[in-house]
Design an enzyme around this catalytic site. Structure first.
Site, mmCIF file in Angstrom:
data_model
loop_
_atom_site.group_PDB
_atom_site.id
_atom_site.type_symbol
_atom_site.label_atom_id
_atom_site.label_comp_id
_atom_site.label_asym_id
_atom_site.label_seq_id
_atom_site.Cartn_x
_atom_site.Cartn_y
_atom_site.Cartn_z
ATOM 1 N N LYS A 119 -30.015 43.305 -0.319
ATOM 2 C CA LYS A 119 -29.482 42.474 -1.405
ATOM 3 C C LYS A 119 -30.463 41.352 -1.731
ATOM 4 C CE LYS A 119 -26.843 39.781 1.984
ATOM 5 N NZ LYS A 119 -25.535 39.691 2.668
ATOM 6 N N TYR B 172 -44.972 10.517 -4.244
ATOM 7 C CA TYR B 172 -43.882 9.844 -4.964
ATOM 8 C C TYR B 172 -43.117 8.897 -4.041
ATOM 9 C CZ TYR B 172 -44.167 12.860 -9.078
ATOM 10 O OH TYR B 172 -44.571 13.494 -10.214
HETATM 11 C C1 LIG Z 1 -25.652 40.008 4.022
HETATM 12 C C2 LIG Z 1 -24.730 40.943 4.680
HETATM 13 C C3 LIG Z 1 -25.179 41.742 5.752
HETATM 14 C C4 LIG Z 1 -26.528 41.536 6.403
HETATM 15 O O1 LIG Z 1 -26.452 40.336 7.125
HETATM 16 P P1 LIG Z 1 -27.659 39.770 8.011
HETATM 17 O O2 LIG Z 1 -27.076 38.597 8.694
HETATM 18 O O3 LIG Z 1 -28.711 39.378 7.022
HETATM 19 O O4 LIG Z 1 -28.107 40.843 8.900
HETATM 20 C C5 LIG Z 1 -24.313 42.713 6.238
HETATM 21 N N1 LIG Z 1 -23.071 42.850 5.726
HETATM 22 C C6 LIG Z 1 -22.599 42.070 4.725
HETATM 23 C C7 LIG Z 1 -21.207 42.273 4.232
HETATM 24 C C8 LIG Z 1 -23.412 41.085 4.176
HETATM 25 O O5 LIG Z 1 -22.928 40.293 3.201
#
Ligand SMILES: *Cc1c(COP(=O)(O)O)cnc(C)c1O
Length: 347
Positions: free
Chosen positions: A35, A244
């Site tokens: 994702k 800054y």
């Molecule tokens: C993002 C996600 C994962 C992967 O999680 P990690 O902590 O990055 O390994 C797995 N299952 C769901 C439902 C997620 O939202």
């Protein structure tokens, strides 16, 4: 050219996937979560690499993200969508052959109406209260759903990166109870759950961040290197300030390098005056405010200032940078900017 250089080692991603795969029994499928464009590293390249390494199941957050994965992987690859079947997703789910993880009674009805014979999974809420059917909702729809043969039933752990957290066992018990006796592949573990041990593995693990070298997979092979060119160096006398808001004052005669990258490139401003860049093996402190496009670095102690300093690399992964910025490695990865020249190793 002043742009930073981001090197992504796809060989290391494949190695991390194989190592996480080896944490569970051979009979357990190891999926890959890609994702958010594979946590900012490019979903098409990561998915192609992991498909070659043997991954057959991929997860994205929203249906739109499925296109890149579908285009980069063999036809029989399973591409699953955590957000399920939203209004407007039907054509994408059908045309790209995506598998929505249905999260609510409304999504179940939408899916069965729109695509009655199309594969789907179910997401259950075992306690995180983010997505999925709650136990009482699941009770009312379970028998009907089971006649349609879901390909997967999954849930997600809220606290898996803290092995001693009581939520882990609570969610495990809840998920076990909700899926008892159902002859469907089950999945509960992301990276953290994969590391918690076999009772969390069920039929499939779903690592994400560990593939990309992030906590809680502390044994990971580093994946990203980010090298920032030094635009200019200057001598700063005692009492002079840098950046800054005159955020840093020299207490000794100092040499300051201005490197090219800033909060517009995902090096978030909360790192101001905290954390380090690296000249090979030597740490160099960040001084003053992180600007939009530049960061000041104290290089007084270097014999020779290199052409570029590394902010991510073998000495310092995303979690170290995240600590300095008061956040988590996931946020550093997914914020990596679009101005960097990207170089992919191991393609
Ligand atoms: C993002 C996600 C994962 C992967 O999680 P990690 O902590 O990055 O390994 C797995 N299952 C769901 C439902 C997620 O939202």
């Amino acid at each position: 050219m002043a742009g930073g250089h981001l090197t992504v080692d796809l060989g290391a991603v494949a190695k991390n996937w194989r190592a996480l795969d080896a944490k569970s029994d051979k009979s357990v499928e190891t999926a890959a979560v890609v994702k958010a464009d594979a946590y900012g590293l490019a979903a098409d390249r990561v998915a192609a690499t992991l498909a070659r390494a043997g991954a057959k199941w991929f997860f994205v957050a929203i249906a739109e993200e499925g296109a890149a994965v579908r285009g980069a992987t063999p036809r029989d690859t399973k591409v699953c969508v955590f957000s399920g079947h939203m209004a407007g997703d039907t054509d994408m789910i059908h045309d790209l052959d995506l598998i929505p993880m249905l999260n609510s009674v409304e999504q179940i009805e939408r899916h069965f109406d729109a695509l009655p014979d199309h594969p789907f999974g179910i997401q259950l809420d075992s306690g995180m209260n983010r997505l999925g059917l709650e136990p009482d909702e699941w009770d009312t729809v379970r028998d009907g759903v089971m006649t349609k043969n879901p390909v997967l039933i999954m849930s997600h752990l809220a606290c898996a990166d803290e092995p001693d957290h009581p939520m882990n066992a609570q969610q495990l018990a809840c998920f076990t109870e909700m899926t008892e006796g159902l002859d469907v592949p089950k999945s509960l573990a992301a990276t953290g759950g994969t590391l918690l041990g076999p009772e969390y593995h069920f039929d499939m693990t779903r690592p994400g961040v560990g593939l990309y070298g992030g906590f809680p997979y502390t044994e990971a092979t580093p994946v990203v290197r980010l090298s920032l060119p030094v635009i200019q160096t200057r001598r700063v006398a005692v009492g002079e300030t840098v950046g800054y808001a005159a955020g840093w004052t020299a207490e000794v005669p100092s040499r300051i390098a201005t490197v090219s990258a800033g909060y517009a490139d995902g090096l978030i401003r909360a790192q101001s005056g905290r954390g380090h860049l690296w000249a090979d093996d030597i740490a160099c402190p960040i001084v003053g405010r992180v600007s939009m496009d530049m960061i000041g670095v104290d290089v007084t102690h270097l014999d020779r200032v290199p052409k570029a300093l590394d902010i991510l690399g073998p000495h310092q992964g995303v979690d170290v940078v995240a600590d300095a910025a008061g956040t988590i490695g996931y946020e550093i990865l997914t914020s990596l900017g679009h101005r960097y020249a990207r170089n992919y190793l191991g393609t």
